[in-house]
Design an enzyme around this catalytic site. Structure first.
Site, PDB file in Angstrom:
ATOM      1  N   TYR A 163      34.078  33.413  38.251  1.00 42.34           N
ATOM      2  CA  TYR A 163      33.870  32.352  37.632  1.00 42.34           C
ATOM      3  C   TYR A 163      32.631  32.038  37.318  1.00 42.34           C
ATOM      4  CZ  TYR A 163      38.819  32.097  38.528  1.00 42.34           C
ATOM      5  OH  TYR A 163      40.273  32.538  38.613  1.00 42.34           O
ATOM      6  N   SER A 216      39.144  31.699  43.063  1.00 48.62           N
ATOM      7  CA  SER A 216      38.732  30.537  42.702  1.00 48.62           C
ATOM      8  C   SER A 216      38.439  29.739  44.056  1.00 48.62           C
ATOM      9  CB  SER A 216      39.941  29.548  42.226  1.00 48.62           C
ATOM     10  OG  SER A 216      41.085  29.848  43.050  1.00 48.62           O
ATOM     11  N   LYS A 242      54.712  33.886  48.179  1.00 49.06           N
ATOM     12  CA  LYS A 242      54.412  35.142  47.426  1.00 49.06           C
ATOM     13  C   LYS A 242      54.543  35.994  48.324  1.00 49.06           C
ATOM     14  CE  LYS A 242      53.041  32.902  43.087  1.00 49.06           C
ATOM     15  NZ  LYS A 242      51.959  33.281  41.971  1.00 49.06           N
ATOM     16  N   GLU A 258      49.006  51.423  48.073  1.00 49.32           N
ATOM     17  CA  GLU A 258      49.290  50.849  46.656  1.00 49.32           C
ATOM     18  C   GLU A 258      48.523  51.419  45.915  1.00 49.32           C
ATOM     19  OE1 GLU A 258      51.133  48.807  45.551  1.00 49.32           O
ATOM     20  OE2 GLU A 258      52.075  47.561  47.450  1.00 49.32           O
ATOM     21  N   LYS A 293      41.781  41.813  45.423  1.00 55.68           N
ATOM     22  CA  LYS A 293      41.750  40.410  45.414  1.00 55.68           C
ATOM     23  C   LYS A 293      42.554  39.768  46.511  1.00 55.68           C
ATOM     24  CE  LYS A 293      43.442  36.504  42.388  1.00 55.68           C
ATOM     25  NZ  LYS A 293      44.473  36.291  41.325  1.00 55.68           N
ATOM     26  N   LYS A 342      46.452  43.215  45.916  1.00 51.49           N
ATOM     27  CA  LYS A 342      46.317  41.877  45.890  1.00 51.49           C
ATOM     28  C   LYS A 342      47.083  41.066  47.264  1.00 51.49           C
ATOM     29  CE  LYS A 342      47.756  37.741  42.787  1.00 51.49           C
ATOM     30  NZ  LYS A 342      48.412  37.524  41.336  1.00 51.49           N
ATOM     31  N   ARG A 384      45.803  27.902  41.099  1.00 57.07           N
ATOM     32  CA  ARG A 384      47.125  27.413  40.628  1.00 57.07           C
ATOM     33  C   ARG A 384      47.178  26.066  40.317  1.00 57.07           C
ATOM     34  NH1 ARG A 384      49.909  30.378  46.194  1.00 57.07           N
ATOM     35  NH2 ARG A 384      49.578  32.488  44.818  1.00 57.07           N
TER      36      ARG A 384
END
Length: 454
Positions: free
Chosen positions: A440, A401, A344, A360, A375, A322, A332
């Site tokens: 989505y 998004s 972040k 990871e 992502k 991510k 968000r």
């Protein structure tokens, strides 16, 4: 003893007569004459040599007035039946240069000449089963119930209208809503199931009054997400429910973990909270818990916590790679979960890094992840392919998004064909190696795949 009664019934199919005989099979009755077990009938079909073609005379089956032997003899004698002529070669436009054919044996375009050939040789396919539908939920029913009571005397308001009051449009994501968990969500899930999309992932919009610095609402057994899971499982037991495991929707700081006073995101203390959150979701009936926080060691800790509570059957989809991406903005807004300060980047991955994804991946595999997720999606096709080539586990991609909103905006401005670009983008994610895609577009794409019009 039953009699061997026989049914004789002639039947004509085309030019052939069939004789149908139906009789009881012997030795299939029990010793007690009044009780019959597993009585069967033997069906015998026999083709007759007699020709029955609109009253024609008897004889062999005929084609165009000739037998097969007569047709073959006529061809041998040179009496070849007429067929359409060879079509003329299509003319090139005026001015086309006259050149010799290139001396090449391999012409890949031959396998792309027709739609039938292209379909036959297509290497990648996509179906509604590959799609997971992210859905935003909120406590919309309280407003709906108030409006229902207040407007009861107004006959112009129907139940459908009142139910719609709870669904809040998301400005940056056209076509997406914060759905009321008891009505709007259930209706949206039903629409998705109608086109074969039977997997969803839930993202809650938590009231600000319930947010704290430690995100304790995340593991409230009667919180929004556990309540929603129980409701959906009661109505659709076979629905596959993914959940998000992270503190940012519940945090007053808007970060995925607990924030120390100097701004440092605390790793191990956050993992402790995430374990309780995952167990609460599993207890409610979640099929797959999905830690999206990017804390170190959280997959192994969650696996141990689930197993200790008897949830060995619950899967973990880890957000393995991510990235600290700028494509998350509309999401968000949907959850009102922007960080109160900072960014972040200390826990999400650097978009410039490729090999780090392997670190990871190896950690998540060793800790017990069942699915590995990348992502964002389309800008990170190389990472999807990297994980696909290096891991035997299923790979998920999240078309986030920002990707969704850009395609929507391009479609509204008539700069692109929204539907074609949508389907192409999803096919690209599949081609790169994604087994499932969180998108989505799931409902819209499902309708396209099922042949429905928008």
């Amino acid at each position: 003893m039953a009699s061997a009664a026989m049914l004789n019934a002639p039947c004509n199919i085309g030019a052939v007569k069939f004789e149908v005989k139906l009789k009881p099979s012997p030795n299939l009755f029990c010793a007690r004459p009044s009780v019959k077990l597993n009585q069967r009938r033997v069906l015998t079909i026999r083709a007759s040599k007699e020709g029955h073609d609109n009253g024609s005379s008897s004889g062999p089956l005929r084609k165009m007035g000739l037998t097969d032997e007569e047709c073959e003899a006529a061809v041998v004698a040179g009496n070849v039946p007429e067929a359409p002529p060879v079509p003329p070669k299509p003319a090139a436009p005026d001015g086309t240069p006259i050149v010799s054919s290139l001396p090449i044996n391999r012409r890949p375009r031959r396998n792309r000449r027709s739609s039938a050939a292209r379909a036959a040789f297509q290497e990648t396919n996509i179906s509604p089963a590959n799609l997971v539908y992210p859905l935003f939920i909120h406590e919309g029913e309280y407003l709906s119930e108030f409006l229902s009571a207040y407007n009861m005397y107004q006959s112009v308001l129907t139940n459908h209208t009142l139910a719609g009051e709870e669904d809040t449009p998301i400005g940056a994501m056209p076509g997406c809503y914060r759905l009321g968990w008891r009505h709007g969500l259930v209706e949206e899930v039903a629409k998705a199931r109608d086109v074969g999309v039977n997997s969803i992932v839930l993202f809650p919009k938590v009231p600000d009054a319930l947010k704290t610095s430690t995100g304790d609402e995340a593991y409230n057994d009667n919180g929004l997400v556990p309540r929603t899971i129980r409701l959906l499982k009661d109505k659709y037991p076979d629905l596959v429910i993914y959940t998000d495991v992270a503190l940012d929707p519940y945090s007053s700081d808007g970060h995925d973990g607990i924030v120390r006073e100097d701004g440092v995101i605390m790793n191990d203390e956050t993992v402790h909270q995430l374990c309780k959150q995952a167990v609460a979701q599993a207890r409610a009936g979640a099929d797959v818990v999905s830690p999206s926080d990017m804390m170190d060691g959280r997959v192994g800790a969650i696996r141990a916590a689930l197993d200790a509570e008897g949830f060995q059957h619950v899967s973990i989809m880890s957000y393995t790679a991510k990235y600290a991406s700028s494509f998350y903005g509309p999401f968000r807004e949907a959850l009102d979960s922007n960080p109160r300060f900072g960014d972040k980047k200390t826990y999400q991955m650097n978009p410039a890094n490729y090999r780090e994804a392997l670190v990871e991946m190896q950690a998540d595999e060793s800790e017990g992840a069942d699915i590995l997720l990348v992502k964002p999606g389309l800008p990170y096709l190389d990472i999807i392919r990297l994980l696909r080539d290096k891991s035997p586990l299923p790979i998920a991609a999240y078309q986030v998004s920002g990707e969704y909103s850009m395609i929507k905006a391009g479609g509204v401005l008539k700069m692109i064909d929204e539907e074609r670009v949508m389907m192409e983008s999803l096919m690209c994610l599949r081609r790169a190696g994604a087994d499932i895609i969180l998108t989505y577009f799931a409902l819209q794409a499902g309708r396209c795949l099922c042949g429905e019009k928008r």
